[in-house]
Design a protein around this motif. Sequence first.
Motif, PDB file in Angstrom:
ATOM      1  N   ARG A   3      75.058  31.026 129.634  1.00 44.70           N
ATOM      2  CA  ARG A   3      74.465  32.207 129.004  1.00 44.70           C
ATOM      3  C   ARG A   3      74.978  32.374 127.576  1.00 44.70           C
ATOM      4  O   ARG A   3      76.128  32.057 127.285  1.00 44.70           O
ATOM      5  CB  ARG A   3      74.781  33.457 129.813  1.00 44.70           C
ATOM      6  N   VAL A   4      74.098  32.901 126.715  1.00 41.83           N
ATOM      7  CA  VAL A   4      74.463  33.207 125.336  1.00 41.83           C
ATOM      8  C   VAL A   4      73.858  34.550 124.935  1.00 41.83           C
ATOM      9  O   VAL A   4      72.888  35.017 125.525  1.00 41.83           O
ATOM     10  CB  VAL A   4      73.987  32.109 124.349  1.00 41.83           C
ATOM     11  N   LEU A   5      74.469  35.153 123.935  1.00 42.48           N
ATOM     12  CA  LEU A   5      73.941  36.349 123.278  1.00 42.48           C
ATOM     13  C   LEU A   5      73.659  35.983 121.831  1.00 42.48           C
ATOM     14  O   LEU A   5      74.405  35.211 121.228  1.00 42.48           O
ATOM     15  CB  LEU A   5      74.952  37.490 123.305  1.00 42.48           C
ATOM     16  N   VAL A  17      70.591  42.782 119.947  1.00 47.86           N
ATOM     17  CA  VAL A  17      71.159  41.716 120.768  1.00 47.86           C
ATOM     18  C   VAL A  17      70.119  41.248 121.779  1.00 47.86           C
ATOM     19  O   VAL A  17      69.438  42.056 122.399  1.00 47.86           O
ATOM     20  CB  VAL A  17      72.414  42.214 121.521  1.00 47.86           C
ATOM     21  N   SER A  18      70.004  39.930 121.934  1.00 45.48           N
ATOM     22  CA  SER A  18      69.169  39.369 122.997  1.00 45.48           C
ATOM     23  C   SER A  18      70.025  38.365 123.764  1.00 45.48           C
ATOM     24  O   SER A  18      70.990  37.821 123.238  1.00 45.48           O
ATOM     25  CB  SER A  18      67.903  38.722 122.440  1.00 45.48           C
ATOM     26  N   SER A  19      69.682  38.149 125.011  1.00 42.64           N
ATOM     27  CA  SER A  19      70.451  37.215 125.830  1.00 42.64           C
ATOM     28  C   SER A  19      69.538  36.135 126.385  1.00 42.64           C
ATOM     29  O   SER A  19      68.323  36.316 126.500  1.00 42.64           O
ATOM     30  CB  SER A  19      71.148  37.945 126.969  1.00 42.64           C
ATOM     31  N   GLY A  20      70.143  35.016 126.716  1.00 40.55           N
ATOM     32  CA  GLY A  20      69.383  33.909 127.282  1.00 40.55           C
ATOM     33  C   GLY A  20      70.305  32.809 127.744  1.00 40.55           C
ATOM     34  O   GLY A  20      71.514  32.999 127.864  1.00 40.55           O
ATOM     35  N   THR A  37      67.055  30.201 125.186  1.00 37.23           N
ATOM     36  CA  THR A  37      65.963  31.095 125.565  1.00 37.23           C
ATOM     37  C   THR A  37      66.128  32.529 125.079  1.00 37.23           C
ATOM     38  O   THR A  37      65.242  33.345 125.322  1.00 37.23           O
ATOM     39  CB  THR A  37      65.785  31.128 127.099  1.00 37.23           C
ATOM     40  N   ALA A  38      67.223  32.875 124.410  1.00 36.73           N
ATOM     41  CA  ALA A  38      67.405  34.237 123.891  1.00 36.73           C
ATOM     42  C   ALA A  38      66.438  34.452 122.734  1.00 36.73           C
ATOM     43  O   ALA A  38      66.475  33.714 121.751  1.00 36.73           O
ATOM     44  CB  ALA A  38      68.844  34.459 123.434  1.00 36.73           C
ATOM     45  N   MET A  67      55.260  29.728 121.433  1.00 37.55           N
ATOM     46  CA  MET A  67      55.808  28.777 122.400  1.00 37.55           C
ATOM     47  C   MET A  67      56.740  29.447 123.413  1.00 37.55           C
ATOM     48  O   MET A  67      57.514  28.773 124.073  1.00 37.55           O
ATOM     49  CB  MET A  67      56.558  27.653 121.677  1.00 37.55           C
ATOM     50  N   GLY A  68      56.692  30.768 123.526  1.00 35.77           N
ATOM     51  CA  GLY A  68      57.523  31.441 124.531  1.00 35.77           C
ATOM     52  C   GLY A  68      58.998  31.328 124.240  1.00 35.77           C
ATOM     53  O   GLY A  68      59.441  31.672 123.162  1.00 35.77           O
ATOM     54  N   ASP A  69      59.738  30.803 125.197  1.00 34.55           N
ATOM     55  CA  ASP A  69      61.203  30.749 125.102  1.00 34.55           C
ATOM     56  C   ASP A  69      61.707  29.495 124.399  1.00 34.55           C
ATOM     57  O   ASP A  69      62.572  28.791 124.910  1.00 34.55           O
ATOM     58  CB  ASP A  69      61.814  30.815 126.502  1.00 34.55           C
ATOM     59  N   LEU A  70      61.197  29.198 123.220  1.00 32.78           N
ATOM     60  CA  LEU A  70      61.616  28.011 122.487  1.00 32.78           C
ATOM     61  C   LEU A  70      62.276  28.436 121.177  1.00 32.78           C
ATOM     62  O   LEU A  70      61.605  28.744 120.189  1.00 32.78           O
ATOM     63  CB  LEU A  70      60.406  27.107 122.217  1.00 32.78           C
ATOM     64  N   TYR A  71      63.613  28.478 121.203  1.00 36.16           N
ATOM     65  CA  TYR A  71      64.406  28.938 120.066  1.00 36.16           C
ATOM     66  C   TYR A  71      65.528  27.936 119.821  1.00 36.16           C
ATOM     67  O   TYR A  71      65.985  27.267 120.744  1.00 36.16           O
ATOM     68  CB  TYR A  71      64.990  30.324 120.345  1.00 36.16           C
ATOM     69  N   PHE A  72      65.991  27.870 118.569  1.00 32.96           N
ATOM     70  CA  PHE A  72      67.002  26.882 118.212  1.00 32.96           C
ATOM     71  C   PHE A  72      68.123  27.496 117.391  1.00 32.96           C
ATOM     72  O   PHE A  72      67.930  28.481 116.671  1.00 32.96           O
ATOM     73  CB  PHE A  72      66.363  25.750 117.399  1.00 32.96           C
ATOM     74  N   CYS A  73      69.298  26.868 117.472  1.00 29.33           N
ATOM     75  CA  CYS A  73      70.443  27.265 116.665  1.00 29.33           C
ATOM     76  C   CYS A  73      71.220  26.019 116.270  1.00 29.33           C
ATOM     77  O   CYS A  73      71.076  24.961 116.883  1.00 29.33           O
ATOM     78  CB  CYS A  73      71.327  28.262 117.407  1.00 29.33           C
TER      79      CYS A  73
END
Length: 86
Positions: A3-5, A17-20, A37-38, A67-73
């Motif tokens: 899990r991440v915030l 804040v979002s979590s995923g 997915t956050a 694309m829904g839950d497609l996020y990058f860091c």
Amino acid sequence: RYRVLVVGSPLGLEGTVSSGMVSAIRVEAGMQVIQFTAAISPGSSGGPVINAQGEVIAVAFAGVPGMGDLYFCIPISEVCTALEFC
């Protein structure tokens, strides 16, 4: 997976804040990135991605529209290398 915030300021709303979950670690254009997915929105890029121990593990930089839950860091180790300090 873990899990991440993500902390950001979408639309100027500071401290949002979002979590995923971390989905994968990938290499794109020769750079390591973390897929998660956050949800992040415009204004959240550059915000910290934090693990369950409260450590900053990455910096959020992109979501893929539609694309829904497609996020990058970018992993913090990559950021520190690019900046030459941390």
